[in-house]
Design a protein around this motif. Structure first.
Motif, PDB file in Angstrom:
ATOM      1  N   CYS A  36       0.828  -1.206   0.000  1.00  8.71           N
ATOM      2  CA  CYS A  36       0.000   0.000   0.000  1.00  8.71           C
ATOM      3  C   CYS A  36       0.864   1.257   0.000  1.00  8.71           C
ATOM      4  O   CYS A  36       1.863   1.330   0.719  1.00  8.71           O
ATOM      5  CB  CYS A  36      -0.892  -0.022   1.240  1.00  8.71           C
ATOM      6  SG  CYS A  36      -1.828   1.484   1.487  1.00  8.71           S
ATOM      7  N   TYR A  75       0.229   4.019   1.240  1.00  9.38           N
ATOM      8  CA  TYR A  75       0.083   4.768   2.494  1.00  9.38           C
ATOM      9  C   TYR A  75       0.651   4.040   3.699  1.00  9.38           C
ATOM     10  O   TYR A  75       1.516   4.536   4.392  1.00  9.38           O
ATOM     11  CB  TYR A  75      -1.395   5.065   2.762  1.00  9.38           C
ATOM     12  CG  TYR A  75      -2.028   5.980   1.749  1.00  9.38           C
ATOM     13  CD1 TYR A  75      -1.504   7.244   1.506  1.00  9.38           C
ATOM     14  CD2 TYR A  75      -3.154   5.579   1.047  1.00  9.38           C
ATOM     15  CE1 TYR A  75      -2.082   8.083   0.577  1.00  9.38           C
ATOM     16  CE2 TYR A  75      -3.743   6.411   0.124  1.00  9.38           C
ATOM     17  CZ  TYR A  75      -3.208   7.660  -0.113  1.00  9.38           C
ATOM     18  OH  TYR A  75      -3.782   8.477  -1.034  1.00  9.38           O
ATOM     19  N   CYS A  76       0.144   2.850   3.963  1.00  8.45           N
ATOM     20  CA  CYS A  76       0.499   2.173   5.219  1.00  8.45           C
ATOM     21  C   CYS A  76       1.500   1.040   5.033  1.00  8.45           C
ATOM     22  O   CYS A  76       1.943   0.437   5.998  1.00  8.45           O
ATOM     23  CB  CYS A  76      -0.757   1.661   5.912  1.00  8.45           C
ATOM     24  SG  CYS A  76      -1.515   0.248   5.083  1.00  8.45           S
ATOM     25  N   VAL A 115       1.184  -1.928   3.970  1.00  8.58           N
ATOM     26  CA  VAL A 115       0.727  -3.298   4.186  1.00  8.58           C
ATOM     27  C   VAL A 115       0.810  -4.065   2.862  1.00  8.58           C
ATOM     28  O   VAL A 115       0.697  -3.479   1.785  1.00  8.58           O
ATOM     29  CB  VAL A 115      -0.730  -3.312   4.738  1.00  8.58           C
ATOM     30  CG1 VAL A 115      -1.752  -2.970   3.669  1.00  8.58           C
ATOM     31  CG2 VAL A 115      -1.061  -4.671   5.339  1.00  8.58           C
ATOM     32  N   CYS A 158      -4.406   0.153  -0.144  1.00  7.40           N
ATOM     33  CA  CYS A 158      -5.284  -0.877   0.393  1.00  7.40           C
ATOM     34  C   CYS A 158      -6.679  -0.280   0.605  1.00  7.40           C
ATOM     35  O   CYS A 158      -6.842   0.935   0.732  1.00  7.40           O
ATOM     36  CB  CYS A 158      -4.729  -1.451   1.702  1.00  7.40           C
ATOM     37  SG  CYS A 158      -4.795  -0.351   3.122  1.00  7.40           S
ATOM     38  N   CYS A 177      -7.146   2.079   3.638  1.00  5.97           N
ATOM     39  CA  CYS A 177      -6.628   3.437   3.483  1.00  5.97           C
ATOM     40  C   CYS A 177      -7.485   4.219   2.497  1.00  5.97           C
ATOM     41  O   CYS A 177      -7.798   5.389   2.715  1.00  5.97           O
ATOM     42  CB  CYS A 177      -5.193   3.422   2.985  1.00  5.97           C
ATOM     43  SG  CYS A 177      -4.002   2.943   4.239  1.00  5.97           S
TER      44      CYS A 177
HETATM   45 ZN   LIG Z   1      -3.005   1.031   3.396  1.00  5.64          ZN
END
Ligand SMILES: [Zn+2]
Length: 92
Positions: A22, A24-25, A27, A65, A68
């Motif tokens: 992802c 952003y995070c 994952v 993901c 997010c």
């Molecule tokens: Zn994410």
């Protein structure tokens, strides 16, 4: 894998570039059918929503993901990334 996207090629490029994670995070994402989305399902995300009108140029699109993507609201993408990463390391 049919996941409802008309842009399988772009997805493949982005998946490779992001290492399947992802934007952003960080994952590791799974590929899901639209009707069976999970928090870690892969989605296409427009980084700058103001640019949506101007078309879907590659630099503005990344894989995020589902968690997010749906949780972002109106946040600026960079701010959101910082928030998501902080949360990721504490709770994941
Ligand atoms: Zn994410």
């Amino acid at each position: 894998m049919g996941n409802g996207s008309h842009r399988p090629e772009l997805r493949a490029i982005l998946r490779e570039k992001q290492g399947g994670r992802c934007c952003y995070c960080d994952v590791r994402m799974r590929i899901s059918f639209k009707s069976k989305m999970r928090p870690d399902s892969e989605t296409l995300e427009h980084l700058d929503r103001r640019a949506d009108r101007g078309g879907n140029e590659r630099g503005n699109i990344a894989l995020a993901c589902y968690r997010c993507n749906t949780g972002r609201g109106d946040a600026d993408w960079l701010t959101y990334k910082t928030i998501r990463r902080g949360e990721h390391y504490e709770r994941w």
